[in-house]
Design an enzyme around this catalytic site. Sequence first.
Site, PDB file in Angstrom:
ATOM      1  N   ARG A  84     -38.581   0.477 -52.299  1.00 41.62           N
ATOM      2  CA  ARG A  84     -40.005   0.263 -52.061  1.00 41.62           C
ATOM      3  C   ARG A  84     -40.789   1.415 -52.683  1.00 41.62           C
ATOM      4  NH1 ARG A  84     -43.379   1.984 -47.217  1.00 41.62           N
ATOM      5  NH2 ARG A  84     -45.301   0.811 -47.488  1.00 41.62           N
ATOM      6  N   HIS A 129     -51.124   2.303 -51.457  1.00 39.34           N
ATOM      7  CA  HIS A 129     -50.611   3.296 -50.500  1.00 39.34           C
ATOM      8  C   HIS A 129     -51.510   4.540 -50.563  1.00 39.34           C
ATOM      9  CE1 HIS A 129     -46.755   4.745 -48.308  1.00 39.34           C
ATOM     10  NE2 HIS A 129     -47.636   5.725 -48.169  1.00 39.34           N
ATOM     11  N   GLU A 174     -50.079   0.767 -43.976  1.00 42.10           N
ATOM     12  CA  GLU A 174     -50.635   1.405 -42.788  1.00 42.10           C
ATOM     13  C   GLU A 174     -52.159   1.433 -42.718  1.00 42.10           C
ATOM     14  OE1 GLU A 174     -48.829   5.264 -42.370  1.00 42.10           O
ATOM     15  OE2 GLU A 174     -46.880   4.422 -41.918  1.00 42.10           O
ATOM     16  N   ASN A 314     -43.844   0.211 -40.118  1.00 43.06           N
ATOM     17  CA  ASN A 314     -43.439   1.611 -40.261  1.00 43.06           C
ATOM     18  C   ASN A 314     -43.432   2.234 -38.880  1.00 43.06           C
ATOM     19  OD1 ASN A 314     -43.581   1.146 -42.988  1.00 43.06           O
ATOM     20  ND2 ASN A 314     -45.300   2.532 -43.376  1.00 43.06           N
ATOM     21  N   TYR A 316     -41.962   5.758 -36.601  1.00 37.48           N
ATOM     22  CA  TYR A 316     -41.291   7.056 -36.599  1.00 37.48           C
ATOM     23  C   TYR A 316     -41.058   7.618 -35.201  1.00 37.48           C
ATOM     24  CZ  TYR A 316     -42.206   7.483 -41.615  1.00 37.48           C
ATOM     25  OH  TYR A 316     -42.225   7.284 -42.974  1.00 37.48           O
ATOM     26  N   GLU A 385     -40.583   1.560 -43.206  1.00 40.26           N
ATOM     27  CA  GLU A 385     -40.396   3.016 -43.157  1.00 40.26           C
ATOM     28  C   GLU A 385     -39.840   3.416 -41.798  1.00 40.26           C
ATOM     29  OE1 GLU A 385     -43.729   5.606 -44.110  1.00 40.26           O
ATOM     30  OE2 GLU A 385     -44.353   4.269 -45.730  1.00 40.26           O
TER      31      GLU A 385
HETATM   32  C1  GBH Z   1     -46.037   7.404 -43.255  1.00 38.43           C
HETATM   33  O1  GBH Z   1     -47.058   7.489 -42.312  1.00 38.43           O
HETATM   34  C2  GBH Z   1     -46.627   7.239 -44.634  1.00 38.43           C
HETATM   35  O2  GBH Z   1     -46.650   5.891 -45.024  1.00 38.43           O
HETATM   36  C3  GBH Z   1     -45.937   8.065 -45.681  1.00 38.43           C
HETATM   37  O3  GBH Z   1     -46.724   8.122 -46.839  1.00 38.43           O
HETATM   38  C4  GBH Z   1     -45.636   9.442 -45.132  1.00 38.43           C
HETATM   39  O4  GBH Z   1     -45.120  10.305 -46.092  1.00 38.43           O
HETATM   40  C5  GBH Z   1     -44.668   9.268 -43.994  1.00 38.43           C
HETATM   41  O5  GBH Z   1     -45.213   8.462 -43.003  1.00 38.43           O
HETATM   42  C6  GBH Z   1     -44.262  10.569 -43.305  1.00 38.43           C
HETATM   43  O6  GBH Z   1     -45.379  11.129 -42.664  1.00 38.43           O
HETATM   44  O7  GBH Z   1     -52.449  12.934 -36.962  1.00 38.43           O
HETATM   45  O8  GBH Z   1     -50.649  14.024 -35.813  1.00 38.43           O
HETATM   46  O9  GBH Z   1     -50.381  11.762 -36.534  1.00 38.43           O
HETATM   47  C7  GBH Z   1     -46.645   7.646 -40.966  1.00 38.43           C
HETATM   48  C8  GBH Z   1     -47.828   7.872 -40.051  1.00 38.43           C
HETATM   49  C9  GBH Z   1     -49.779   9.196 -40.283  1.00 38.43           C
HETATM   50  C10 GBH Z   1     -47.890  10.116 -39.232  1.00 38.43           C
HETATM   51  C11 GBH Z   1     -50.354  10.590 -40.478  1.00 38.43           C
HETATM   52  C12 GBH Z   1     -48.481  11.511 -39.403  1.00 38.43           C
HETATM   53  C13 GBH Z   1     -50.530  12.784 -39.549  1.00 38.43           C
HETATM   54  C14 GBH Z   1     -50.334  13.669 -38.364  1.00 38.43           C
HETATM   55  N1  GBH Z   1     -48.342   9.231 -40.253  1.00 38.43           N
HETATM   56  N2  GBH Z   1     -49.927  11.453 -39.398  1.00 38.43           N
HETATM   57  S1  GBH Z   1     -50.997  13.054 -36.841  1.00 38.43           S
END
Ligand code: GBH
Length: 488
Positions: A84, A129, A174, A314, A316, A385
């Site tokens: 991707r 993106h 996202e 996605n 995490y 993701e």
């Molecule tokens: C993904 O976003 C993205 O699609 C990708 O580009 C990125 O590299 C990857 O995750 C790893 O981060 O305000 O405390 O949440 C995941 C969602 C949105 C989580 C932005 C982190 C910033 C910190 N992300 N967020 S916070």
Amino acid sequence: YTKDGKHKVRKFPDGFMFGTSTASYQVEGGWDADGKSENIWDHLTHKDPCAVKDCSNGDIANDSYNQYKRDVEMMREMGLDFYRFSLSWSRLLPTSFPDKINGAGVQYYNNLINEMLKYNIEPMVTIFHWDLPQKLQELGGWTNPHIVDWYADYARVVFELFGDRVKYWITMNEPWVICYQGYGAGVLAPLLEISGMAEYMCAKNLLLAHAKAYHIYDKEFRSQRDGNIFITLNSRFYIPETENDLQTSNDLADFELGTYAHPIFSENGDFPPRLKELVAIKSTEQGFARSRLPEFTTKEIDFVKGTSDFFGLNHYTSSMIYRNESVVGYHKIPSYYDDVQAIIYQPDEWKSAASPWLRVVPLGFYKLLTKIRKDYDNPTVFITENGFSTFGGLEDDDRVSYLRQYLDAMLDAMNEGSDIAAYTIWSLMDNFEWVAGYTERFGIYEVDYESPERTRTPRKSAFVYKETIRSRSLDHHYEPNTTVMTID
Ligand code: GBH
């Protein structure tokens, strides 16, 4: 079965697909190469060189603009079913519009796609993106309703250029992050902080833009390769602190995932009823002439409903959530979090990654997948993701452990009926992690930013993922021999 009721080795179903993911601005470099114009990340990092933690930028990044053959070689080493990646709008359309197509940009993506197809690696292409052309940002970006046409015109160009070879298209990565973190919270470019307003305008325009691209593809291009087109949404799972916080947890899910999922995947379409209700009540209380959440017309509701072949997700991490008296006056007024009246946090006891927001909560993944199965009539889900950050190093046992636990949680949901067809690790390799620069490393391949060719070296997790893909199973006890990586 082991003591906790789990198979030691768990099989993935036939046809299940494994991949890895990246995005254009995070890996390509070549920021002004061969006619590419400026996007919002070029603009931000050049105007304010220390907008990013380590005062870095994506000018060169992983140099994938030149190193794409090595990237495909890594995909072959892993035995990936698909890869991707995303297209850079300002590389393909330097004026932002389709009046001029940049041949060098087209050539780059043709080279990458053709190299992948040569080895039977399926391209999964994200059309957008986050790297919006700067000119469109100056015109208001996602808050300007004209962007529905700007985006649809761009999408049509990429379907025409690559639709004969691409079977999996993702319209947007996202939307919640684009709209809330870009226009509401000032965390990502364009760093606007107009919360309670701009993210809602953005949401409506973005959904209409997505739907317009879907219909263009569906009517004019789908038959070329019997292809698929879908959207990727992001979501945490929100664990209620007490039983009384269950409603709060559902409310925030409506605000975060629901803003984008309900219009597309629910039976009735439109924004979630609870989102409409909460924003309308607050807006009236605060003296606004109308709700700060824009409305969809009946025609628009029908236009957006059902416009995604799969549920791209996605995921995490997860958070605890609560609502009590302390919430009143805690957030800015108006604002997104004031509208939803929620406070989220992650307990210190949860194991943390290099990224401060990322803690290991595999149960949340299982719960989120279960919620999606129940709320949206068991859609086919593509995990686009999932991943873990470290500060670097090849012995990434923490990442290996994270990936195993999250795959286990995903298999638990699948055992109970969740229809999950694909899994994607973020990321194939370290890359420019937005405002964290190169300080947080998500790659299963390490990238050496001191070397001119940005040398990529497999981490332990790459060897473990390779074996997972080869055996089509999850084995918690597999110990890889990490001396040589080969193409099998
Ligand atoms: C993904 O976003 C993205 O699609 C990708 O580009 C990125 O590299 C990857 O995750 C790893 O981060 O305000 O405390 O949440 C995941 C969602 C949105 C989580 C932005 C982190 C910033 C910190 N992300 N967020 S916070």
